[in-house]
Design a protein around this motif. Structure first.
Motif, PDB file in Angstrom:
ATOM      1  N   GLY A  33       0.794  -1.218   0.000  1.00 45.21           N
ATOM      2  CA  GLY A  33       0.000   0.000   0.000  1.00 45.21           C
ATOM      3  C   GLY A  33       0.831   1.275   0.000  1.00 45.21           C
ATOM      4  N   VAL A  34       2.120   1.135   0.351  1.00 47.25           N
ATOM      5  CA  VAL A  34       2.970   2.322   0.455  1.00 47.25           C
ATOM      6  C   VAL A  34       3.443   2.768  -0.917  1.00 47.25           C
ATOM      7  CG1 VAL A  34       5.100   3.257   1.432  1.00 47.25           C
ATOM      8  CG2 VAL A  34       3.770   1.568   2.713  1.00 47.25           C
ATOM      9  N   VAL A  35       3.191   4.035  -1.231  1.00 50.50           N
ATOM     10  CA  VAL A  35       3.712   4.570  -2.488  1.00 50.50           C
ATOM     11  C   VAL A  35       5.028   5.268  -2.172  1.00 50.50           C
ATOM     12  CG1 VAL A  35       3.252   6.022  -4.473  1.00 50.50           C
ATOM     13  CG2 VAL A  35       1.363   4.908  -3.280  1.00 50.50           C
ATOM     14  N   GLY A  54      15.438  15.593   1.010  1.00 50.48           N
ATOM     15  CA  GLY A  54      14.070  15.447   1.502  1.00 50.48           C
ATOM     16  C   GLY A  54      14.100  14.822   2.885  1.00 50.48           C
ATOM     17  N   PRO A  55      12.997  14.963   3.622  1.00 52.60           N
ATOM     18  CA  PRO A  55      12.929  14.402   4.972  1.00 52.60           C
ATOM     19  C   PRO A  55      13.025  12.872   4.933  1.00 52.60           C
ATOM     20  CG  PRO A  55      11.025  15.806   4.513  1.00 52.60           C
ATOM     21  CD  PRO A  55      11.754  15.622   3.234  1.00 52.60           C
ATOM     22  N   ASN A  56      13.233  12.279   6.100  1.00 47.74           N
ATOM     23  CA  ASN A  56      13.260  10.822   6.207  1.00 47.74           C
ATOM     24  C   ASN A  56      12.003  10.186   5.645  1.00 47.74           C
ATOM     25  OD1 ASN A  56      15.387   9.289   7.106  1.00 47.74           O
ATOM     26  ND2 ASN A  56      15.193  10.110   9.200  1.00 47.74           N
ATOM     27  N   GLY A  57      12.158   9.113   4.923  1.00 47.65           N
ATOM     28  CA  GLY A  57      11.003   8.403   4.380  1.00 47.65           C
ATOM     29  C   GLY A  57      10.436   9.037   3.129  1.00 47.65           C
ATOM     30  N   ALA A  58      11.120  10.049   2.589  1.00 46.02           N
ATOM     31  CA  ALA A  58      10.597  10.762   1.417  1.00 46.02           C
ATOM     32  C   ALA A  58      10.657   9.915   0.159  1.00 46.02           C
ATOM     33  CB  ALA A  58      11.382  12.058   1.219  1.00 46.02           C
ATOM     34  N   GLY A  59      11.554   8.921   0.145  1.00 45.68           N
ATOM     35  CA  GLY A  59      11.688   8.069  -1.043  1.00 45.68           C
ATOM     36  C   GLY A  59      13.025   8.245  -1.755  1.00 45.68           C
ATOM     37  N   LYS A  60      13.977   8.907  -1.086  1.00 44.18           N
ATOM     38  CA  LYS A  60      15.275   9.183  -1.710  1.00 44.18           C
ATOM     39  C   LYS A  60      16.033   7.896  -2.018  1.00 44.18           C
ATOM     40  CE  LYS A  60      16.699  11.606   1.849  1.00 44.18           C
ATOM     41  NZ  LYS A  60      15.588  11.386   2.782  1.00 44.18           N
ATOM     42  N   SER A  61      16.148   7.037  -1.003  1.00 44.96           N
ATOM     43  CA  SER A  61      16.880   5.784  -1.220  1.00 44.96           C
ATOM     44  C   SER A  61      16.184   4.930  -2.263  1.00 44.96           C
ATOM     45  CB  SER A  61      17.002   4.996   0.088  1.00 44.96           C
ATOM     46  OG  SER A  61      17.819   5.684   1.000  1.00 44.96           O
ATOM     47  N   SER A  62      14.855   4.945  -2.230  1.00 41.54           N
ATOM     48  CA  SER A  62      14.103   4.180  -3.223  1.00 41.54           C
ATOM     49  C   SER A  62      14.457   4.636  -4.635  1.00 41.54           C
ATOM     50  CB  SER A  62      12.601   4.334  -2.995  1.00 41.54           C
ATOM     51  OG  SER A  62      12.256   3.824  -1.727  1.00 41.54           O
ATOM     52  N   MET A  63      14.585   5.950  -4.790  1.00 42.94           N
ATOM     53  CA  MET A  63      14.939   6.506  -6.103  1.00 42.94           C
ATOM     54  C   MET A  63      16.293   5.978  -6.563  1.00 42.94           C
ATOM     55  SD  MET A  63      13.423   8.559  -8.170  1.00 42.94           S
ATOM     56  CE  MET A  63      13.985   7.834  -9.672  1.00 42.94           C
ATOM     57  N   PHE A  70      18.143  -2.067  -8.020  1.00 42.42           N
ATOM     58  CA  PHE A  70      17.759  -2.874  -6.863  1.00 42.42           C
ATOM     59  C   PHE A  70      16.240  -2.934  -6.704  1.00 42.42           C
ATOM     60  CE2 PHE A  70      22.191  -2.558  -5.995  1.00 42.42           C
ATOM     61  CZ  PHE A  70      22.501  -3.645  -5.201  1.00 42.42           C
ATOM     62  N   TYR A  71      15.570  -1.843  -7.081  1.00 37.23           N
ATOM     63  CA  TYR A  71      14.107  -1.851  -7.097  1.00 37.23           C
ATOM     64  C   TYR A  71      13.626  -1.691  -8.535  1.00 37.23           C
ATOM     65  CZ  TYR A  71      14.083  -0.949  -2.004  1.00 37.23           C
ATOM     66  OH  TYR A  71      14.249  -1.022  -0.649  1.00 37.23           O
ATOM     67  N   ILE A  72      12.549  -2.377  -8.857  1.00 35.10           N
ATOM     68  CA  ILE A  72      11.973  -2.235 -10.200  1.00 35.10           C
ATOM     69  C   ILE A  72      10.644  -1.492 -10.072  1.00 35.10           C
ATOM     70  CG2 ILE A  72      11.036  -3.469 -12.182  1.00 35.10           C
ATOM     71  CD1 ILE A  72      13.040  -5.750 -11.319  1.00 35.10           C
ATOM     72  N   PHE A 102      25.908   2.565  -0.192  1.00 33.53           N
ATOM     73  CA  PHE A 102      24.630   2.316   0.471  1.00 33.53           C
ATOM     74  C   PHE A 102      24.483   3.185   1.720  1.00 33.53           C
ATOM     75  CE2 PHE A 102      25.592  -1.401  -1.978  1.00 33.53           C
ATOM     76  CZ  PHE A 102      24.372  -1.832  -2.469  1.00 33.53           C
ATOM     77  N   GLN A 103      23.243   3.481   2.046  1.00 34.69           N
ATOM     78  CA  GLN A 103      22.984   4.268   3.253  1.00 34.69           C
ATOM     79  C   GLN A 103      23.536   3.550   4.485  1.00 34.69           C
ATOM     80  OE1 GLN A 103      18.920   5.522   3.549  1.00 34.69           O
ATOM     81  NE2 GLN A 103      19.178   6.388   5.588  1.00 34.69           N
ATOM     82  N   ASN A 104      23.323   2.225   4.530  1.00 36.63           N
ATOM     83  CA  ASN A 104      23.768   1.466   5.698  1.00 36.63           C
ATOM     84  C   ASN A 104      25.077   0.715   5.455  1.00 36.63           C
ATOM     85  OD1 ASN A 104      21.377   2.136   7.139  1.00 36.63           O
ATOM     86  ND2 ASN A 104      20.310   0.649   5.833  1.00 36.63           N
TER      87      ASN A 104
HETATM   88  N1  LIG Z   1      12.164  -2.708   0.600  1.00 39.21           N
HETATM   89  C1  LIG Z   1      11.100  -2.009   1.043  1.00 39.21           C
HETATM   90  N2  LIG Z   1       9.990  -2.657   1.440  1.00 39.21           N
HETATM   91  C2  LIG Z   1       8.930  -1.979   1.887  1.00 39.21           C
HETATM   92  N3  LIG Z   1       8.884  -0.647   1.996  1.00 39.21           N
HETATM   93  C3  LIG Z   1       9.966   0.070   1.633  1.00 39.21           C
HETATM   94  C4  LIG Z   1      11.134  -0.573   1.155  1.00 39.21           C
HETATM   95  N4  LIG Z   1      12.055   0.380   0.856  1.00 39.21           N
HETATM   96  C5  LIG Z   1      11.482   1.556   1.162  1.00 39.21           C
HETATM   97  N5  LIG Z   1      10.232   1.376   1.624  1.00 39.21           N
HETATM   98  C6  LIG Z   1       9.315   2.435   2.034  1.00 39.21           C
HETATM   99  O1  LIG Z   1       9.346   3.436   1.075  1.00 39.21           O
HETATM  100  C7  LIG Z   1       9.301   4.716   1.696  1.00 39.21           C
HETATM  101  C8  LIG Z   1      10.497   5.525   1.278  1.00 39.21           C
HETATM  102  O2  LIG Z   1      11.656   4.995   1.890  1.00 39.21           O
HETATM  103  P1  LIG Z   1      13.113   5.418   1.511  1.00 39.21           P
HETATM  104  O3  LIG Z   1      13.254   5.427   0.043  1.00 39.21           O
HETATM  105  O4  LIG Z   1      14.059   4.584   2.271  1.00 39.21           O
HETATM  106  O5  LIG Z   1      13.167   6.920   2.056  1.00 39.21           O
HETATM  107  P2  LIG Z   1      14.387   7.871   2.361  1.00 39.21           P
HETATM  108  O6  LIG Z   1      15.627   7.266   1.804  1.00 39.21           O
HETATM  109  O7  LIG Z   1      14.018   9.172   1.701  1.00 39.21           O
HETATM  110  O8  LIG Z   1      14.470   8.047   3.839  1.00 39.21           O
HETATM  111  C9  LIG Z   1       9.214   4.476   3.192  1.00 39.21           C
HETATM  112  O9  LIG Z   1       7.875   4.543   3.568  1.00 39.21           O
HETATM  113  C10 LIG Z   1       9.734   3.086   3.335  1.00 39.21           C
HETATM  114  O10 LIG Z   1       9.155   2.456   4.448  1.00 39.21           O
END
Ligand SMILES: Nc1ncnc2c1ncn2[C@@H]1O[C@H](COP(=O)(O)OP(=O)(O)O)[C@@H](O)[C@H]1O
Ligand SMILES: [Mg+2]
Lengths: 273, 328
Positions: A33-35, A54-63, A70-72, A102-104
């Motif tokens: 459900g999380v976009v 962007g703030p924490n959880g903004a989607g930066k790492s996802s990008m 790593f993500y499709i 990597f962040q971690n």
């Molecule tokens: N592998 C994953 N599985 C489920 N949710 C994820 C995963 N990676 C990121 N998310 C969710 O996507 C959102 C963005 O996360 P993330 O990209 O890590 O943000 P940021 O790097 O900006 O702090 C968050 O709500 C996070 O919980």
């Protein structure tokens, strides 16, 4: 320089910025459900330092994870060096000249610093498994060439003193630097850094900023980096993407972004974590 | 020198040689476990299958002949030729590489990111499947394997020890040969993992999957590679064991001896597998010799497990295994 600029100019400090290297088009990424990313578009120009903040959880790492395979994403298109990129596996992306941290921190904890950085050369090694056994000489020559390239990077990042140290014994700040060294060893066209300065003290942050700028100006490496801290980003980057809640809320030079009302609100008003 | 001490020394030497085989099987386990986190229950059956394939190719057996005959009403069993040992070994290696590829392509590719217990269950299925395929391909009768490994008592050692102690040690040539082969094999593996590009990639994958991907390593390529190497190690173990006691189902049970070796040596340590195998080999022979007669013998069946249990209690990470530290 303005938002959406198509490049090809020289910066005030004399660096050449070329055309569009990578273009993200309408990227949407969902986890259940999380976009995490909602219809995001932006580009990265050859030779620039592009920041994603962007703030924490903004989607930066996802990008960053989308860029590095790593993500499709469910929707959208990635255009790399002029042609649409099919959905590649992370190791295939690495072979296209895209390196990352990597962040971690993801280092090979059981190996020495030197061995870790050497793994960064794997995409550069051509000699196959059998020819290595049969023509040991050729493999050896390749090994020596790679060693030389790696030693240069080790000198560049000033980690000569810990070359032989097992990575597991290093403090956090140095680990971050070794991870950068490993990414640089691949001589990437595009370098992705996920919060390279997180958790560092002031001095370490200054060192890291200097290294990032030097990599960009000396090797001409295009860099996309994520940073939490607005101040650091302003000094480092040519252009900035600002994200909040999976959406892009700003895109432009540091000055443009700093004066954007939506960005100010996101940064002042809320902390999402 | 008192006779008892000489006997014990001879028993120890023989134990050492038996241990080499345990080490080899354990090594196969460790390789796969380190690289992929899969505890490969099928390692023993792989040794059996490799040995069966080697014998079958050497004897010019037609694979799946029962099946073929049943379907087509033919009556073929042999091609009518014998394959030279070296060529047969090379062909068997190719079969094991193909097996590695099939395992990755049809099983583990679909189980990425699954729980270790699921992966383990998959290897149990694989073990029984492979056992069945082995039977179907080569038949289930006991086969003699003769790849030209020397056998019988080593005269030189006998006469030297006889001259020195007045008691000639009985050491089998086959055991000496096995030790020699094992040492070479381990040396090759160490050189491979330390000095080649693939070896470095393999260590990288064993250490951190995510980081390995980021430097351009294909995980499935590395997994096919380790399964191939494990298949090769299984071939060596199966050949030595087969030359000793014939190729038959019980060969797959050497894997059960490898379990205590792993508990002793740690599941992720290559030196641990080697030393562990030797300790178990020597330990069980010596224990049987010294204590066996007092408690009715047959201690070799359980000694290794009891020793391993003691280790589990007092040093759960094994001799050389990485220290287990709870992350909080
Ligand atoms: N592998 C994953 N599985 C489920 N949710 C994820 C995963 N990676 C990121 N998310 C969710 O996507 C959102 C963005 O996360 P993330 O990209 O890590 O943000 P940021 O790097 O900006 O702090 C968050 O709500 C996070 O919980
Ligand atoms: Mg992040």
């Amino acid at each position: 320089m303005s938002n959406g600029s198509e490049g090809n100019f020289v910066t005030t400090d004399g660096r050449n910025i070329g055309g569009v290297m990578m273009e993200m088009k309408n990227i949407t990424l969902r986890f259940g459900g999380v976009v995490a990313l909602e219809n995001i578009s932006f580009n990265i120009l050859e030779g620039e330092v592009r920041a994603i903040i962007g703030p924490n959880g903004a989607g930066k790492s996802s990008m960053l994870n989308v860029i590095s395979g790593f993500y499709i994403p469910q929707e959208g298109e990635v255009i790399f060096q002029g042609s649409p990129r099919p959905s590649l596996k992370p190791f295939e992306v690495a072979h296209q000249g895209i390196a990352r941290t990597f962040q971690n921190i993801a280092l090979f904890e059981g190996m020495s610093v030197l061995d870790n950085v050497m793994t960064g050369r794997l995409t550069k090694m051509k000699t196959g498994i059998f020819s290595q056994m049969i023509w040991a000489g050729k493999a050896e020559r390749e090994e020596i060439e790679n060693r030389e390239a790696v030693e240069k990077i080790i000198d560049f990042l000033e980690i000569q003193a810990i070359r032989k140290t097992p990575v597991s014994r290093l403090p956090y700040g140095l680990k971050k630097r070794v991870e950068l060294a490993r990414a640089l060893a691949a001589e990437p066209n595009l370098l992705l850094l996920d919060e390279p300065m997180a958790g560092m003290n002031v001095e370490e942050k200054q060192d890291m900023s200097r290294f990032i700028l030097d990599v960009n100006s000396e090797f001409g490496t295009t860099i996309a980096l994520i940073e939490h801290d607005m101040g650091v980003v302003m000094d480092l980057s040519d252009r900035v993407v600002v994200m909040d809640y999976g959406r892009k809320i700003g895109d432009g030079t540091p000055d443009e972004v700093r004066n954007n009302q939506e960005v100010i609100d996101a940064y002042l008003g809320v902390s999402h974590d | 020198m008192p006779d008892q001490v000489l006997f014990a020394a001879e028993v120890m030497l023989n134990g050492l040689m038996a241990g080499v085989l345990y080490s080899l099987v354990a090594l196969g386990f460790v390789l796969i476990f380190k690289a992929s986190g899969i505890f490969n229950y099928a390692q023993g059956v792989m040794a059996l299958f490799a040995a069966l394939t080697l014998v079958g190719i050497m004897d010019g057996q037609v694979p799946f002949s029962h099946l073929i005959n049943a379907i087509f009403g033919t009556n073929i069993h042999h091609f009518g030729w014998h394959t030279p040992a070296l060529l047969a070994i090379i062909l068997t290696i190719m079969v094991m590489v193909l097996f590695a590829w099939l395992v990755q392509r049809f099983i583990f590719r679909h189980l990425v990111n699954q729980e270790p217990i699921i992966l383990f269950m998959a290897t149990i299925g694989l073990a029984y499947f492979l056992e069945g395929v082995g039977d179907l391909m080569w038949g289930s009768d006991i086969k003699k394997l003769d790849v030209g490994i020397p056998k019988g008592m080593n005269e030189t050692i006998e006469s030297i020890t006889h001259g020195a102690f007045g008691y000639g040690f009985f050491i089998d040539n086959l055991d000496i040969f096995a030790t020699f082969v094992a040492v070479i094999l381990v040396a090759i593996l160490v050189c491979f993992s330390q000095y080649t590009k693939q070896g470095r990639a393999l260590r990288a994958v064993a250490d951190d999957h995510q980081a390995a991907l980021s430097v351009g390593i294909s995980l499935s390529y590395i997994w096919i590679l380790v399964w191939s190497i494990a298949g090769f190690v299984a071939l060596v173990a199966g050949t030595i064991w087969g030359a000793k006691s014939g190729v038959q189902f019980s060969l797959s049970l050497i894997a059960l001896k490898a379990l205590p070796v792993l508990m002793l040596g740690g599941f992720t340590s290559i030196p641990g597998a080697i030393i562990g195998g030797l300790i178990i080999g020597v330990g069980e022979k010596l224990f049987e010799f010294l204590v066996g007669p007092w408690i009715g013998g047959a201690t070799e069946n359980w000694f290794a497990y009891v020793l391993a249990l003691l280790f589990l209690v007092f040093r759960p990470q094994g001799l050389f295994g990485e220290k287990i530290i709870e992350r909080v």
